[in-house]
Motif scaffolding. Structure first.
Motif, PDB file in Angstrom:
ATOM      1  N   ARG A   1       0.818  -1.216   0.000  1.00  0.00           N
ATOM      2  CA  ARG A   1       0.000   0.000   0.000  1.00  0.00           C
ATOM      3  C   ARG A   1       0.851   1.264   0.000  1.00  0.00           C
ATOM      4  N   LEU A   2       2.155   1.113  -0.062  1.00  0.00           N
ATOM      5  CA  LEU A   2       3.039   2.270  -0.019  1.00  0.00           C
ATOM      6  C   LEU A   2       2.928   3.116  -1.288  1.00  0.00           C
ATOM      7  N   THR A   3       3.124   4.413  -1.113  1.00  0.00           N
ATOM      8  CA  THR A   3       3.316   5.318  -2.239  1.00  0.00           C
ATOM      9  C   THR A   3       4.776   5.747  -2.198  1.00  0.00           C
TER      10      THR A   3
ATOM     11  N   GLY B   1      -2.338   3.660  -3.718  1.00  0.00           N
ATOM     12  CA  GLY B   1      -1.069   3.140  -3.211  1.00  0.00           C
ATOM     13  C   GLY B   1      -0.525   2.043  -4.103  1.00  0.00           C
TER      14      GLY B   1
ATOM     15  N   ALA C   1       3.494  10.948   0.933  1.00  0.00           N
ATOM     16  CA  ALA C   1       4.017   9.639   0.526  1.00  0.00           C
ATOM     17  C   ALA C   1       4.869   9.050   1.640  1.00  0.00           C
ATOM     18  N   GLU C   2       4.720   7.762   1.842  1.00  0.00           N
ATOM     19  CA  GLU C   2       5.462   7.097   2.921  1.00  0.00           C
ATOM     20  C   GLU C   2       6.963   7.039   2.641  1.00  0.00           C
TER      21      GLU C   2
ATOM     22  N   LYS D   1      -3.695   7.197  -6.012  1.00  0.00           N
ATOM     23  CA  LYS D   1      -4.373   7.311  -4.717  1.00  0.00           C
ATOM     24  C   LYS D   1      -4.561   5.986  -3.991  1.00  0.00           C
TER      25      LYS D   1
END
Length: 228
Positions: free
Chosen positions: A6-8, A126, A143-144, A124
């Protein structure tokens, strides 16, 4: 890597830093969606040349950005094809005349608004690696994982020279370095979304590093962010 899905991941940096190669490899490694935002601005520049819209026609450029349909299709061997209104422009948007026009086109507020909205919709959910010049600062400030990938001016010009020579270009190292310095100045000093590292981005100088080296560093950062 189920905890990473699910990371961006935002990868920013100047021309020739290796963003596209690294982002494509990283997306493949993580099974993420890869989005080259620079190709979107190049697509608008290409379309403006096709339609004869002058750079100074600010409203016309913004209207064009809102009207054309830009799509990406993955290639079997990796990377992606870029289409504008159904026409394959993957190679055409890399031509020198399009490259030169894409930077000033990307500085037009109306163009940026249209494309940033599109980029935010594309990422959106991710699970995306998005590369450009303002991803970590404007498109996805939350963003992570944020990376600012750069290289010395000489190294970036050398890489670009090798790329263009393989395509039969007669441009010299000095030509490319001068064009690159002009673009760097324009991108970093423009009023709208200037090129700069996000405050919380990991800065990587890629001189002396392979693309695989850089990908490993970013994967480790992703794992750390996910608590793995």
């Amino acid at each position: 890597m189920k905890n990473l899905n699910r990371l961006t991941i935002a990868i920013d940096g100047p021309s020739g830093a290796g963003k596209s190669t690294v982002a494509r490899m990283l997306a493949s490694e993580l099974n993420f969606t890869y989005i080259d935002t620079g190709a979107m601005y190049r697509a608008v520049a290409w379309a403006s040349l096709r339609d004869g819209i002058a750079l100074k026609d600010i409203e016309g450029q913004a209207d064009l950005a809102s009207r054309i349909k830009i799509t990406f299709t993955p290639k079997a061997e990796g990377g992606q094809l870029v289409f504008v209104d159904g026409t394959d422009v993957t190679d055409a948007i890399r031509l020198p005349e399009v490259t030169q026009l894409s930077s000033p086109v990307s500085a037009i507020t109306g163009v940026r608004k249209v494309l940033v909205d599109a980029q935010q919709n594309m990422g959106k959910a991710g699970g995306v690696v998005m590369e450009g010049r303002d991803i970590g600062t404007v498109v996805f400030p939350n963003a992570e994982v944020k990376v600012f990938l750069t290289a010395s001016a000489e190294e970036r010009a050398r890489r670009r020279l090798m790329e263009l020579q393989s395509k039969g270009s007669s441009l010299t190292f000095e030509d490319i370095l001068a064009q690159q310095q002009e673009r760097d100045h324009r991108d970093s000093t423009r009023e709208e979304s200037p090129l700069r590292p996000a405050d919380d981005a990991l800065e990587i100088l890629s001189d002396g590093l392979t693309a695989k080296d850089v990908v490993k560093m970013i994967v480790k950062l992703c794992e750390d962010k996910s608590g793995k």
